[in-house]
Design an enzyme around this catalytic site. Structure first.
Site, PDB file in Angstrom:
ATOM      1  CE  LYS A  78      -3.888   1.730   2.849  1.00 35.05           C
ATOM      2  NZ  LYS A  78      -4.715   1.420   4.034  1.00 35.05           N
ATOM      3  CB  SER A 153      -8.080   3.175   3.192  1.00 33.86           C
ATOM      4  OG  SER A 153      -7.208   2.615   4.170  1.00 33.86           O
ATOM      5  CB  SER A 177      -8.092   0.173   5.991  1.00 37.70           C
ATOM      6  OG  SER A 177      -8.910   1.297   5.940  1.00 37.70           O
TER       7      SER A 177
END
Ligand code: GLN
Length: 486
Positions: A78, A153, A177
């Site tokens: 990420k 996310s 997330s």
């Protein structure tokens, strides 16, 4: 068999036996990303050169007989995990060209193992969101239905794993997330205990809640990746010097005598989709058929989790994000010749709507005269939530629940409605507030096409119990369908 559809463990065996090379495997993923990512937008940046170089290095380590569990394994991370080689944008304009001067501890650990980092994954800006639509680099699409959100996310991470554009990924989980996008994309996601994995080099959103976690194709893969990234780090004062168990060797056995707690409040939540409820109840039946004992438990304060989280997280965010002022990092508005005007212009241009909303909320809640009423009160509620779990784990080993109240939304469905988006975090926030580990495992498809996840939670540092229950469930439930993308 296509190399990209292997699991991490399968690829590891083939690499070790010399039946495939790390370079071949890496090429298969780079080609797949080239072919599919224009439609999915899971990556913010791809690093073919760096990846192939790492793969060549891995091949020589393997040839010398020194392979470790991740040597030659193509992964992606990420884009809020600092990488010296690649820009680390946090999905934000304000950090669009930011190249960190150092690698996060988890990146160092991956590199020491000889893993191959393919690139950086799309995300809601600064990890604030549940849909991946709040990215300055455009939304990621759900590989199961390109008109739907992948969750967030860590939506880029979940979509990349689901679409076979990496063998596994690292995301971050502040309020769900890792687990919620894993659930929406039909992959496995684990939020470790707070302190299990070093946060050094993880760009902070809400420091008392943030934790890095793996997103994988199987629970066994998650066990391997968790082991690789766990452990005490002197550079992160919140990392815990607790020994790291050999998770991959602790998956087998049976569930006899395991007590599964079912929080009654979770199954009464308004807005819980009937398809999700049914899939989760069927999953619990699978656990019972495997020998587990299910019992009702109560987490009475969980109904305040959304309210407490949406005070605490914005407060911490408003403080953490104060550093993006146009002076130290990234974007600066150069039109202004007065300091305060420069701060204002930089932050107005650099941050998207959701991040601005959180900064304003947090700044308000922390301001003199309001601090006790909001942050102080939310912290007290947090303690009650922690106590609920302590009590629950006196009578059960693992808690089972849904991950998200509904399957993935359509793109655009909540973009103008932040409150609905916040409410959809109802099942995941408590684990972060309490610091306990939680796992999301695929357990069904709504209408035959939208993945649903089962959430399992355990007491601090009991990741091994979660992984074992998750693995045995996965073996019994046999969820092995994939999105059709070719
Ligand atoms: N959806 C939650 C939020 O928007 C959680 C995000 C996260 O875990 N990073 O804050």
């Amino acid at each position: 068999m296509d190399l990209f559809s292997l699991t991490l463990c399968q690829a590891g065996t083939l690499l070790k036996e010399g039946r495939i090379s790390a370079v071949e495997l890496t090429r298969a993923f780079l080609e797949r990303i080239d072919r599919l990512d224009p439609r999915i937008n899971a990556y913010i940046s791809v690093d073919p050169e760096g990846a192939l170089e790492a793969a060549r290095r891995a091949d020589s380590i393997i040839a010398a007989g020194n392979r470790k569990e991740l040597t030659g394994i193509p992964l992606a991370v990420k884009d809020l995990i600092c990488t010296r080689r690649l820009a680390t944008t946090c999905g934000s304009r304000i950090l669009e060209n930011f190249r960190p001067p150092y690698d996060a501890t988890v990146i160092k650990l991956l590199e020491e193992q000889g893993a191959v980092v393919l690139g950086k994954l799309n995300m809601d800006e600064f990890a604030m969101g549940s849909t991946n639509e709040h990215s300055a680099f455009g939304p990621t699409r759900n590989p199961w239905d390109l008109e739907r959100i992948p969750g967030g996310s860590s939506g880029g991470a979940a979509a990349a794993v689901a679409a076979d554009m990496c063998l596994a990924a690292l995301g971050s989980d502040t309020g769900g997330s890792v687990r919620q996008p894993a659930s929406h994309c039909g992959v496995v996601g684990l939020k470790p205990t707070y302190g299990r994995v070093s946060r050094y080099g993880l760009v902070a959103f809400a420091s008392s809640l943030d934790q890095i976690g793996p997103l994988c194709k199987t629970v066994a893969d998650a066990a391997v990746l968790l082991k690789a990234i766990s452990g005490h780090d002197p550079a992160d004062s919140t990392s815990v010097p607790e020994p790291v168990p050999d998770y991959p060797s602790m998956l087998e056995g049976d569930l006899k005598g395991i007590r599964i707690g079912l929080p009654k409040e979770y199954f009464q939540v308004e807005g819980l989709d009937a398809r999700v409820k049914e899939a989760v109840e069927e999953a619990i039946q699978v656990l019972v058929d495997l020998g587990a004992q299910a019992e009702e438990i109560s987490l009475p304060h969980s109904r305040h989790a959304v309210a407490a989280y949406y005070v605490i997280a914005p407060c911490e965010a408003s403080s953490n994000l104060a550093r993006y002022d146009g002076v130290k990092y990234g974007l600066r508005d150069t039109e202004q010749n007065e300091l305060l005007a420069m701060y204002n212009a930089t932050r107005s241009r650099g941050f998207g709507a959701e991040v601005q909303r959180r900064i304003i909320l947090g700044t308000f809640a922390l301001s003199a005269g309001y601090y006790d009423a909001y942050y102080g009160k939310a912290s007290q509620v947090r303690t009650l939530i922690i106590d609920d779990f302590k009590q629950a784990f006196e009578t059960c080993d693992v808690i089972a629940a849904p991950v998200a109240p509904t399957p993935a939304y359509r793109l655009g469905e909540t973009i103008e409605d932040p409150l609905t988006m916040y409410l959809s975090d109802v099942f995941t926030l408590s684990a972060n507030l309490a610091g306990i580990p939680a796992l999301s495992v695929p357990c069904g498809l709504a209408d035959g096409k939208l993945p649903i996840g089962l959430q399992l939670m355990a007491a601090h540092f009991k990741e091994a119990s979660l992984l074992k229950v998750g693995h045995l469930f996965e073996q019994a439930a046999g969820f092995d369908v994939k999105p059709k993308l070719d």
